[in-house]
Design a protein around this motif. Structure first.
Motif, PDB file in Angstrom:
ATOM      1  N   ASN A  24       0.812  -1.216   0.000  1.00  0.00           N
ATOM      2  CA  ASN A  24       0.000   0.000   0.000  1.00  0.00           C
ATOM      3  C   ASN A  24       0.846   1.267   0.000  1.00  0.00           C
ATOM      4  O   ASN A  24       2.060   1.225   0.193  1.00  0.00           O
ATOM      5  CB  ASN A  24      -0.969  -0.020   1.177  1.00  0.00           C
ATOM      6  N   ILE A  25       0.164   2.390  -0.182  1.00  0.00           N
ATOM      7  CA  ILE A  25       0.840   3.684  -0.227  1.00  0.00           C
ATOM      8  C   ILE A  25       1.556   3.946   1.087  1.00  0.00           C
ATOM      9  O   ILE A  25       2.677   4.441   1.119  1.00  0.00           O
ATOM     10  CB  ILE A  25      -0.187   4.805  -0.507  1.00  0.00           C
ATOM     11  N   LEU A  26       0.927   3.535   2.163  1.00  0.00           N
ATOM     12  CA  LEU A  26       1.523   3.757   3.485  1.00  0.00           C
ATOM     13  C   LEU A  26       2.881   3.066   3.595  1.00  0.00           C
ATOM     14  O   LEU A  26       3.861   3.669   4.046  1.00  0.00           O
ATOM     15  CB  LEU A  26       0.517   3.288   4.555  1.00  0.00           C
ATOM     16  N   LYS A  31       0.221   6.386  14.435  1.00  0.00           N
ATOM     17  CA  LYS A  31      -1.225   6.491  14.667  1.00  0.00           C
ATOM     18  C   LYS A  31      -2.027   5.864  13.530  1.00  0.00           C
ATOM     19  O   LYS A  31      -3.243   5.723  13.646  1.00  0.00           O
ATOM     20  CB  LYS A  31      -1.616   7.953  14.793  1.00  0.00           C
ATOM     21  N   LEU A  32      -1.316   5.565  12.438  1.00  0.00           N
ATOM     22  CA  LEU A  32      -2.000   5.076  11.231  1.00  0.00           C
ATOM     23  C   LEU A  32      -3.085   6.065  10.800  1.00  0.00           C
ATOM     24  O   LEU A  32      -4.218   5.693  10.498  1.00  0.00           O
ATOM     25  CB  LEU A  32      -2.587   3.680  11.464  1.00  0.00           C
ATOM     26  N   ASP A  33      -2.680   7.311  10.799  1.00  0.00           N
ATOM     27  CA  ASP A  33      -3.612   8.388  10.505  1.00  0.00           C
ATOM     28  C   ASP A  33      -3.568   8.701   9.003  1.00  0.00           C
ATOM     29  O   ASP A  33      -2.893   9.628   8.564  1.00  0.00           O
ATOM     30  CB  ASP A  33      -3.194   9.604  11.341  1.00  0.00           C
ATOM     31  N   PHE A  34      -4.248   7.878   8.212  1.00  0.00           N
ATOM     32  CA  PHE A  34      -4.226   8.031   6.754  1.00  0.00           C
ATOM     33  C   PHE A  34      -5.613   7.807   6.171  1.00  0.00           C
ATOM     34  O   PHE A  34      -6.436   7.125   6.785  1.00  0.00           O
ATOM     35  CB  PHE A  34      -3.268   7.007   6.124  1.00  0.00           C
ATOM     36  N   LEU A  49      -8.313   6.041   3.696  1.00  0.00           N
ATOM     37  CA  LEU A  49      -8.529   4.622   3.388  1.00  0.00           C
ATOM     38  C   LEU A  49      -7.652   4.111   2.254  1.00  0.00           C
ATOM     39  O   LEU A  49      -7.078   3.017   2.327  1.00  0.00           O
ATOM     40  CB  LEU A  49     -10.017   4.404   3.046  1.00  0.00           C
ATOM     41  N   GLU A  50      -7.497   4.928   1.187  1.00  0.00           N
ATOM     42  CA  GLU A  50      -6.744   4.488  -0.004  1.00  0.00           C
ATOM     43  C   GLU A  50      -5.311   4.111   0.348  1.00  0.00           C
ATOM     44  O   GLU A  50      -4.700   3.281  -0.310  1.00  0.00           O
ATOM     45  CB  GLU A  50      -6.716   5.577  -1.082  1.00  0.00           C
ATOM     46  N   HIS A  51      -4.749   4.757   1.376  1.00  0.00           N
ATOM     47  CA  HIS A  51      -3.354   4.477   1.718  1.00  0.00           C
ATOM     48  C   HIS A  51      -3.162   3.076   2.300  1.00  0.00           C
ATOM     49  O   HIS A  51      -2.046   2.603   2.433  1.00  0.00           O
ATOM     50  CB  HIS A  51      -2.840   5.521   2.710  1.00  0.00           C
ATOM     51  N   PHE A  52      -4.245   2.448   2.683  1.00  0.00           N
ATOM     52  CA  PHE A  52      -4.162   1.106   3.268  1.00  0.00           C
ATOM     53  C   PHE A  52      -4.330   0.007   2.219  1.00  0.00           C
ATOM     54  O   PHE A  52      -4.146  -1.158   2.521  1.00  0.00           O
ATOM     55  CB  PHE A  52      -5.233   0.937   4.346  1.00  0.00           C
ATOM     56  N   ALA A  53      -4.705   0.418   0.998  1.00  0.00           N
ATOM     57  CA  ALA A  53      -5.095  -0.583   0.007  1.00  0.00           C
ATOM     58  C   ALA A  53      -3.886  -1.238  -0.643  1.00  0.00           C
ATOM     59  O   ALA A  53      -3.055  -0.581  -1.263  1.00  0.00           O
ATOM     60  CB  ALA A  53      -5.984   0.053  -1.045  1.00  0.00           C
ATOM     61  N   ILE A  79      -6.445  -2.804  12.551  1.00  0.00           N
ATOM     62  CA  ILE A  79      -5.346  -1.931  12.944  1.00  0.00           C
ATOM     63  C   ILE A  79      -4.110  -2.730  13.348  1.00  0.00           C
ATOM     64  O   ILE A  79      -2.984  -2.379  13.002  1.00  0.00           O
ATOM     65  CB  ILE A  79      -5.805  -0.998  14.090  1.00  0.00           C
ATOM     66  N   THR A  80      -4.308  -3.845  14.026  1.00  0.00           N
ATOM     67  CA  THR A  80      -3.174  -4.683  14.428  1.00  0.00           C
ATOM     68  C   THR A  80      -2.365  -5.120  13.209  1.00  0.00           C
ATOM     69  O   THR A  80      -1.140  -5.084  13.208  1.00  0.00           O
ATOM     70  CB  THR A  80      -3.681  -5.943  15.169  1.00  0.00           C
TER      71      THR A  80
END
Length: 747
Positions: free
Chosen positions: A618-620, A647-650, A652-656, A719-720
């Motif tokens: 993913n982007i992240l 914090k995983l403050d992104f 939704l698209e960044h998780f894909a 999140i985990t």
DNA sequence: GCTATCAGGCTACCT
DNA sequence: ACAGGTAGCCTGATAGCG
């Protein structure tokens, strides 16, 4: 061109003929040869002709008598060659079984056959791209939907476009106007991006609207068909799909998000003047100038890419003396059939079986899925972490040079015997060399004898290498793309066309001892260079991959390296061979694992390997890797990374993440468990996207499962899972401090 | 019933 | 339908633990 536009097999009065198109007309040509195969056995089968021929057998290079069985048609030959009980006894049948291969058979048996029908007129090109409406909420259109726009241009590159005016209007007028324009242009080559879409869809829409499709072909009563696998067929016209070239282009591996027209053209530097429209916008903007501009922009991208890939294709057609229609669909197997087959023909050699048939100890062992047939290159990492500076010593054209230097050729090379695993050794006798090649896949030493009499194959490879050198020099001097294209062409021929096919289990012309010896010498050459470098600069070698070695030292002296290299080369290989090394310098590098590292050169940061490029992640992940890689190669301490990663403050698209379907749906072993098949089923159910090779699915991890991005919600994210992802990347860059902090934070 | 480990399947890279 | 090689991620089976 010196060759025809196209050629295809066609049965006329029960006999296989060639239909050849050139200079705007078609000729039906007597092939002079019929589909055939060879056998040692006197078979009791029905055929057109059965005759005895004398030739040298590929297996042992002895003069032997073969039976040659000819058939009226390919189908008649296949009816016999397909019988399981005959499979082991017949040879070279592959070259007569299918259309393209039988055309290659014609080319091999009569090398100048296609030069008798040269297409001398200027090639008229038609670049085309269409836009189409979709049903609400559906991503991809079907044959039911109207076309909303067609854009095209011809050789003058003046792009034109016809729009459907209103949403309520049908696409009949649009299609009729386009067909008129098409007929006026009367193209020889239709250029598109993804041949399974634009052309079949135009044909399909014409049929729906009762529009005659024959103007799309060169024949009055011509056929515009949609065949198997959604492939369009236009009589007398070559369809060139630029996507085919992009898909095969390994320079794009890991460097583009996908192989779509936009990504690939952007990669090559297409100047993007406007933002591409989204799927929704394409449907919304019917009849607008924006849609026309978007459509025309795609045509510009299309000929931009065409200009990059086409020179190589036209060059191949002329150089290999094959119809253009074969050259646009070239692959390494066919290239091997032509390059290797041509030499066998000259030497009157018959390939009496494939590698699998002739070397059962190598190719018919009980193998686990995916296990290789023989040992390949030397690969490994000796040191991890940050180094400054970093050098790379590289062999140029290693495998082809080895083949030519060691005289590896079917007429000189013989696999004598298999003995217990041991050391690499060279023995010289009066007439030949004997090489002991250890192979850790076969867990044996292969004793390979190579005659000192010059072999035809080694000479061929040498010819490719010399030609390549000359084209490369011309390119350096003039900067003309056609020289670069010719140079790349020779490189491909010498590498894939020759080495790869020699080791292939099922290629009709493969000769495994050459491939095995080549890899064996390659490993010795790599090890020798490692020893030279570590000898001069103790413990300097970092990573090795096939023909290139990264090392680090503060006392580098090119002359010392070259002297030591040349001395050792002669000592190890006991003869003068023309292997050269080239040395490149980098400011610094961070080496993580074999084939996975980051280099810095000036302000350029070059990432290598699946862990670093992470195109499918993913982007992240990619952003985090970028940040850490930059810091690492600049030797900056990683004291803080953005809090966002903690914090995983992104959005939704960044998780894909994404995964591409690599095989037909039915080929998957575990369709229930496998992620890509599961996503494919979801996409089919929800978005009506049929599973197909090359489909890419974007998905995220939710608490209980992986779901398509379109179905995901940020609240349900696991999140985990994503914290583990971040932790793994931190660990990759040895960020222990922050990893600890993250652990604390996780508590 | 939970966690750890491993093999197998597959994709994405490299030469 | 070109070769082998390494790495990462996912699944499912099995072992070990309490």
């Amino acid at each position: 061109m010196n060759v025809p536009l196209s050629a295809r097999c066609s049965i006329v009065k029960g006999v296989e003929k060639l239909r050849v198109w050139y200079n705007g007309k078609e000729r039906i040509v007597d092939t002079k040869i019929r589909p055939y195969f060879y056998s040692y056995r006197d078979l009791d089968i029905e055929c057109f002709k059965k005759e005895k021929v004398k030739a040298k057998a590929l297996s042992d290079h002895q003069e032997k008598t073969f039976w040659k069985y000819s058939f009226n048609t390919r189908a008649e030959l296949r009816a016999v060659s397909g019988k399981p009980e005959l499979k082991e006894d017949i040879f070279e049948n592959e070259l007569s079984e299918y259309g393209d291969s039988f055309i290659i058979r014609n080319r091999l048996d009569r090398p100048n056959v296609f030069e008798l029908f040269p297409h001398k007129n200027e090639l008229i090109l038609l670049f085309v791209d269409i836009e189409q409406e979709t049903d609400k909420g559906i991503k991809f259109p079907t044959g039911e939907n109207n076309l909303s726009s067609i854009a095209w241009c011809t050789n003058d590159r003046d792009v034109k476009c016809i729009l459907k005016k209103k949403e309520s209007e049908s696409d009949k007028l649009l299609l009729e106007n386009f067909i008129d324009e098409y007929a006026k242009i009367n193209p020889d080559v239709v250029v598109c991006y993804n041949k399974t879409y634009d052309i079949p869809m135009i044909i399909r829409r014409c049929i729906r609207n009762n529009i005659d499709t024959s103007p799309l072909t060169k024949n009055q009563e011509g056929r515009a068909n949609i065949g198997k696998k959604e492939m369009a067929f236009l009589d007398g016209i070559v369809i060139y799909d630029v996507y085919d070239s992009a898909r095969q282009d390994q320079a794009l591996d890991g460097n583009v998000e996908n192989r779509g027209l936009k990504e690939v053209s952007n990669f090559f530097g297409f100047e993007e003047k406007r933002k591409p429209l989204t799927y929704e916008e394409i449907s919304e903007k019917i009849g607008t100038k924006e849609l026309a501009e978007y459509n025309m922009d795609d045509v510009k991208r299309l000929f931009y890419l065409f200009d990059i890939y086409w020179p190589g294709i036209e060059y191949n057609a002329n150089d290999l003396k094959i119809p253009l229609s074969i050259a646009v669909a070239m692959n390494i197997t066919k290239l091997g059939m032509i390059c290797i087959g041509e030499e066998y023909k000259k030497q009157n050699i018959i390939a009496d079986g494939t590698n699998e048939q002739r070397y059962d100890k190598i190719f018919r062992r009980k193998k686990k899925a995916g296990e290789p047939n023989y040992q390949g290159a030397l690969v490994g990492i000796d040191r991890n972490g940050y180094f400054e500076p970093v050098y790379k010593a590289d062999y140029g054209s290693m495998y082809p040079t080895i083949m030519s230097s060691f005289n590896l050729s079917p007429d000189t090379t013989k696999l004598l015997e298999y003995v217990p695993y041991g050391k690499f050794k060279i023995e010289e006798e009066e007439m030949w060399f004997v090489y002991h090649i250890p192979d850790d896949v076969l867990k044996m030493n292969l004793i390979i004898q190579v005659s000192k009499r010059p072999g035809f194959f080694a000479l061929l490879v040498k010819k490719f290498l010399l030609e390549r050198m000359s084209f490369k020099n011309s390119y350096k001097k003039t900067g003309l793309e056609r020289y670069k294209s010719a140079s790349d062409n020779r490189k491909v021929k010498a590498n894939g066309g020759v080495y790869g096919n020699q080791g292939a289990a099922h290629h009709p012309f493969g000769f495994a001892p050459i491939a095995i010896a080549t890899c064996g010498f390659g490993r010795e050459a790599a090890q020798m260079l490692i020893d030279v470098l570590n000898g001069l600069y103790p413990n300097s070698v970092i990573e090795t991959d096939t023909d290139g070695i990264y090392f680090t030292t503060k006392n580098f002296n090119e002359e010392d390296v070259m002297d030591a290299f040349k001395k050792k080369l002669k000592q190890v290989f006991k003869k003068d061979i023309s292997l050269d090394i080239d040395i490149d310098k980098y400011d610094s590098g961070y080496f993580y694992k074999a084939k996975n590292y980051v280099l810095k050169k000036g302000d350029k940061i070059i990432k290598h390997g699946v862990a670093m490029k992470a195109q499918s992640k993913n982007i992240l992940s990619r952003n985090l890797i970028e940040e850490l890689a930059k810091a690492k190669v600049n030797n900056q301490p990683i004291t803080k990374i953005s809090d966002n990663y903690m914090k995983l403050d992104f959005p939704l698209e960044h998780f894909a993440m994404n995964v591409t379907m690599g095989m037909p749906y039915g080929s998957y072993k575990n369709k229930e468990g496998n992620l890509v098949t599961r996503l494919a089923r979801d996409a089919e159910r929800i978005q009506r996207i049929e599973p197909a090779v090359g489909n890419r699915y974007y998905y995220v991890k939710e608490k209980h499962d992986y779901v398509l991005l379109e179905e995901a919600s940020i609240e349900r994210l696991d999140i985990t899972y994503y914290r583990e992802q971040v932790k793994r990347i931190l660990k990759m860059f040895d960020v222990s401090l922050i990893a600890t902090k993250l652990d604390d934070w996780l508590k």
